[in-house]
Motif scaffolding. Structure first.
Motif, PDB file in Angstrom:
ATOM      1  N   LEU A   1      -6.064  10.194  14.127  1.00 43.46           N
ATOM      2  CA  LEU A   1      -5.421  11.207  13.176  1.00 43.46           C
ATOM      3  C   LEU A   1      -5.698  10.339  11.678  1.00 43.46           C
ATOM      4  CD1 LEU A   1      -2.377  12.767  14.472  1.00 43.46           C
ATOM      5  CD2 LEU A   1      -4.541  13.296  14.686  1.00 43.46           C
ATOM      6  N   PHE A   2      -6.353  10.673  10.940  1.00 38.01           N
ATOM      7  CA  PHE A   2      -6.270  10.172   9.309  1.00 38.01           C
ATOM      8  C   PHE A   2      -5.647  11.301   8.449  1.00 38.01           C
ATOM      9  CE2 PHE A   2      -8.989   7.370  11.488  1.00 38.01           C
ATOM     10  CZ  PHE A   2      -9.083   6.072  10.986  1.00 38.01           C
ATOM     11  N   SER A   3      -5.092  10.976   7.535  1.00 40.34           N
ATOM     12  CA  SER A   3      -4.192  11.798   6.494  1.00 40.34           C
ATOM     13  C   SER A   3      -5.114  11.988   5.360  1.00 40.34           C
ATOM     14  CB  SER A   3      -3.040  10.930   6.203  1.00 40.34           C
ATOM     15  OG  SER A   3      -2.032  12.238   5.485  1.00 40.34           O
TER      16      SER A   3
ATOM     17  N   ASP B   1     -12.163  11.306   1.086  1.00 39.41           N
ATOM     18  CA  ASP B   1     -11.059  12.049   1.023  1.00 39.41           C
ATOM     19  C   ASP B   1      -9.922  11.800   1.801  1.00 39.41           C
ATOM     20  OD1 ASP B   1     -12.296  13.808  -0.960  1.00 39.41           O
ATOM     21  OD2 ASP B   1     -13.343  14.667   0.591  1.00 39.41           O
ATOM     22  N   ILE B   2     -10.028  10.796   2.721  1.00 37.30           N
ATOM     23  CA  ILE B   2      -8.940  10.316   3.680  1.00 37.30           C
ATOM     24  C   ILE B   2      -8.686   8.989   3.265  1.00 37.30           C
ATOM     25  CG2 ILE B   2      -9.649  12.265   5.449  1.00 37.30           C
ATOM     26  CD1 ILE B   2     -10.901   9.979   7.060  1.00 37.30           C
ATOM     27  N   TYR B   3      -7.509   8.583   3.864  1.00 39.18           N
ATOM     28  CA  TYR B   3      -6.879   7.204   3.760  1.00 39.18           C
ATOM     29  C   TYR B   3      -7.733   6.291   4.969  1.00 39.18           C
ATOM     30  CZ  TYR B   3      -3.207   8.717   0.673  1.00 39.18           C
ATOM     31  OH  TYR B   3      -2.398   8.971  -0.222  1.00 39.18           O
ATOM     32  N   SER B   4      -7.938   5.288   4.399  1.00 37.80           N
ATOM     33  CA  SER B   4      -8.724   4.395   5.633  1.00 37.80           C
ATOM     34  C   SER B   4      -8.097   3.646   6.360  1.00 37.80           C
ATOM     35  CB  SER B   4      -9.310   3.032   4.742  1.00 37.80           C
ATOM     36  OG  SER B   4      -8.252   2.240   4.197  1.00 37.80           O
ATOM     37  N   VAL B   5      -6.679   3.951   6.881  1.00 40.82           N
ATOM     38  CA  VAL B   5      -6.023   3.552   7.926  1.00 40.82           C
ATOM     39  C   VAL B   5      -5.368   4.772   8.616  1.00 40.82           C
ATOM     40  CG1 VAL B   5      -3.827   2.106   8.955  1.00 40.82           C
ATOM     41  CG2 VAL B   5      -5.560   1.219   7.053  1.00 40.82           C
ATOM     42  N   GLY B   6      -5.577   4.653   9.824  1.00 41.46           N
ATOM     43  CA  GLY B   6      -4.923   6.078  10.475  1.00 41.46           C
ATOM     44  C   GLY B   6      -4.283   5.561  11.714  1.00 41.46           C
ATOM     45  N   THR B   7      -4.340   6.503  12.868  1.00 38.85           N
ATOM     46  CA  THR B   7      -3.639   6.403  14.228  1.00 38.85           C
ATOM     47  C   THR B   7      -4.321   6.942  15.313  1.00 38.85           C
ATOM     48  OG1 THR B   7      -1.413   6.533  12.754  1.00 38.85           O
ATOM     49  CG2 THR B   7      -1.528   6.558  15.287  1.00 38.85           C
TER      50      THR B   7
ATOM     51  N   VAL C   1     -13.884   3.164  14.660  1.00 43.64           N
ATOM     52  CA  VAL C   1     -12.459   2.464  14.252  1.00 43.64           C
ATOM     53  C   VAL C   1     -12.442   1.157  14.713  1.00 43.64           C
ATOM     54  CG1 VAL C   1     -11.444   4.481  13.627  1.00 43.64           C
ATOM     55  CG2 VAL C   1     -11.056   3.430  15.998  1.00 43.64           C
ATOM     56  N   GLU C   2     -11.642   0.169  14.003  1.00 42.96           N
ATOM     57  CA  GLU C   2     -11.208  -1.269  14.376  1.00 42.96           C
ATOM     58  C   GLU C   2      -9.752  -1.033  14.739  1.00 42.96           C
ATOM     59  OE1 GLU C   2     -10.383  -5.655  12.405  1.00 42.96           O
ATOM     60  OE2 GLU C   2     -11.590  -4.028  11.396  1.00 42.96           O
ATOM     61  N   ILE C   3      -9.259  -1.449  16.041  1.00 41.35           N
ATOM     62  CA  ILE C   3      -7.955  -1.592  16.294  1.00 41.35           C
ATOM     63  C   ILE C   3      -7.191  -2.718  15.361  1.00 41.35           C
ATOM     64  CG2 ILE C   3      -6.112  -1.781  18.142  1.00 41.35           C
ATOM     65  CD1 ILE C   3      -8.091   0.612  18.547  1.00 41.35           C
ATOM     66  N   LEU C   4      -5.988  -2.126  14.813  1.00 42.35           N
ATOM     67  CA  LEU C   4      -5.187  -3.122  13.952  1.00 42.35           C
ATOM     68  C   LEU C   4      -3.996  -3.536  14.671  1.00 42.35           C
ATOM     69  CD1 LEU C   4      -5.416  -1.376  10.339  1.00 42.35           C
ATOM     70  CD2 LEU C   4      -6.822  -3.188  11.125  1.00 42.35           C
ATOM     71  N   GLU C   5      -3.933  -4.799  14.547  1.00 41.14           N
ATOM     72  CA  GLU C   5      -2.527  -5.310  15.603  1.00 41.14           C
ATOM     73  C   GLU C   5      -1.495  -5.691  14.446  1.00 41.14           C
ATOM     74  OE1 GLU C   5      -2.223  -5.173  18.538  1.00 41.14           O
ATOM     75  OE2 GLU C   5      -4.177  -4.870  19.181  1.00 41.14           O
ATOM     76  N   SER C   6      -0.312  -5.289  14.863  1.00 35.58           N
ATOM     77  CA  SER C   6       0.769  -5.829  14.024  1.00 35.58           C
ATOM     78  C   SER C   6       0.875  -7.395  14.107  1.00 35.58           C
ATOM     79  CB  SER C   6       2.061  -5.165  14.383  1.00 35.58           C
ATOM     80  OG  SER C   6       2.194  -4.024  14.471  1.00 35.58           O
ATOM     81  N   GLU C   7       1.409  -8.005  12.973  1.00 33.98           N
ATOM     82  CA  GLU C   7       1.450  -9.270  12.635  1.00 33.98           C
ATOM     83  C   GLU C   7       2.811  -9.760  12.850  1.00 33.98           C
ATOM     84  OE1 GLU C   7      -0.248  -9.975   8.894  1.00 33.98           O
ATOM     85  OE2 GLU C   7      -2.471  -9.426   9.442  1.00 33.98           O
ATOM     86  N   LYS C   8       3.069 -10.552  13.665  1.00 35.19           N
ATOM     87  CA  LYS C   8       4.515 -11.051  13.884  1.00 35.19           C
ATOM     88  C   LYS C   8       4.710 -12.141  12.859  1.00 35.19           C
ATOM     89  CE  LYS C   8       6.745  -9.594  17.541  1.00 35.19           C
ATOM     90  NZ  LYS C   8       7.918  -9.193  17.573  1.00 35.19           N
TER      91      LYS C   8
ATOM     92  N   GLN D   1       2.067   6.519   4.192  1.00 33.42           N
ATOM     93  CA  GLN D   1       0.676   5.843   4.170  1.00 33.42           C
ATOM     94  C   GLN D   1       0.774   4.356   3.936  1.00 33.42           C
ATOM     95  OE1 GLN D   1      -2.021   7.257   5.806  1.00 33.42           O
ATOM     96  NE2 GLN D   1      -2.958   5.179   5.591  1.00 33.42           N
ATOM     97  N   LYS D   2       1.324   3.866   2.802  1.00 32.37           N
ATOM     98  CA  LYS D   2       1.394   2.531   2.667  1.00 32.37           C
ATOM     99  C   LYS D   2       2.175   1.724   3.735  1.00 32.37           C
ATOM    100  CE  LYS D   2       3.247  -0.444  -1.330  1.00 32.37           C
ATOM    101  NZ  LYS D   2       2.692  -1.747  -0.958  1.00 32.37           N
ATOM    102  N   TYR D   3       3.000   2.392   4.351  1.00 37.64           N
ATOM    103  CA  TYR D   3       3.810   1.691   5.243  1.00 37.64           C
ATOM    104  C   TYR D   3       2.959   1.524   6.594  1.00 37.64           C
ATOM    105  CZ  TYR D   3       6.983   1.018   9.155  1.00 37.64           C
ATOM    106  OH  TYR D   3       7.571   0.553  10.413  1.00 37.64           O
ATOM    107  N   LEU D   4       2.164   2.738   6.622  1.00 38.80           N
ATOM    108  CA  LEU D   4       1.235   2.547   7.971  1.00 38.80           C
ATOM    109  C   LEU D   4       0.262   1.376   7.666  1.00 38.80           C
ATOM    110  CD1 LEU D   4       0.409   4.115  10.652  1.00 38.80           C
ATOM    111  CD2 LEU D   4      -1.687   5.136   8.970  1.00 38.80           C
ATOM    112  N   GLU D   5      -0.145   1.237   6.524  1.00 39.66           N
ATOM    113  CA  GLU D   5      -1.076   0.060   6.159  1.00 39.66           C
ATOM    114  C   GLU D   5      -0.499  -1.316   6.418  1.00 39.66           C
ATOM    115  OE1 GLU D   5      -3.063   1.389   2.624  1.00 39.66           O
ATOM    116  OE2 GLU D   5      -3.652   3.220   3.609  1.00 39.66           O
ATOM    117  N   THR D   6       0.775  -1.392   6.355  1.00 42.26           N
ATOM    118  CA  THR D   6       1.388  -2.847   6.248  1.00 42.26           C
ATOM    119  C   THR D   6       1.287  -3.354   7.762  1.00 42.26           C
ATOM    120  OG1 THR D   6       2.755  -2.076   4.556  1.00 42.26           O
ATOM    121  CG2 THR D   6       3.680  -4.032   5.594  1.00 42.26           C
TER     122      THR D   6
END
Length: 187
Positions: free
Chosen positions: A48-50, A63-69, A109-116, A176-181
């Motif tokens: 899903l991309f917003s 037309d869509i954001y570059s980070v999705g789920t 897509v590239e899977i993005l991992e959260s950063e501890k 969206q900004k939160y999703l990208e963080t």
């Protein structure tokens, strides 16, 4: 960098986070085909991309954001002109390429991992958020007993931050900004 390909649904005004569930009515032909393709060929996995502009009927890459789920399809109800689909977020993903597939549009897509980050700071932030949500319970319709109970069970910062933001009345750009963080404490 490992790239994966999945069917694509562009959402209007909806941002889904990992470990969260949401029900969306899917009506555009491209999106219906993507859901069906994910069911049949991608082990129920879909991205899903917003969209940046809600009115855009046929969005393109710009037309869509570059980070999705990356999501799993949990349940589908079929109606005459649309599908009601329950999605569960799995991972944040970064768009590499939009592909016009034969069955549906796809994204590479590239899977993005959260950063501890600092664990002491994370624990302090969790306590602060838990105390604030506990105080707000009953006063704010976005703070449910479910969230407060899950926090009391000791959920980690990554899960807590995604869970908390899902229910807040934030505008699309802020969600969206939160999703990208990627930094857990930053979130």
């Amino acid at each position: 960098m490992e790239l994966n390909t999945y069917p694509l649904v562009c959402t209007r005004g909806v941002v889904l986070y990992p470990n969260q569930e949401i029900v969306i009515d899917v009506g555009r032909d491209n999106s219906v085909h993507a859901v069906e393709n994910a069911q049949d060929n991608y082990d129920k996995k879909i991205c899903l991309f917003s969209q940046k502009e809600l009115e855009q009927e046929n969005p393109a890459t710009e037309d869509i954001y570059s980070v999705g789920t990356l999501c799993e399809i949990r349940h589908i109800r079929r109606f005459d002109n649309f599908l009601r689909v329950k999605f569960r977020g799995i991972k944040r993903v970064k768009l590499n390429k939009w592909i016009n597939g034969s069955l549906s549009d796809l994204v590479e897509v590239e899977i993005l991992e959260s950063e501890k980050q600092d664990t002491v700071e994370e624990e302090a932030l969790i306590r602060m958020i838990a105390d604030e949500l506990d105080r707000m319970q009953g006063q704010d319709r976005f703070v449910t007993k479910e969230i407060v109970m899950e926090i009391s069970k000791g959920m980690g910062g990554e899960f807590l931050s995604d869970k908390a933001v899902q229910g807040l009345p934030l505008d699309l750009e802020r969600k969206q900004k939160y999703l990208e963080t990627l930094g857990v404490n930053d979130r």
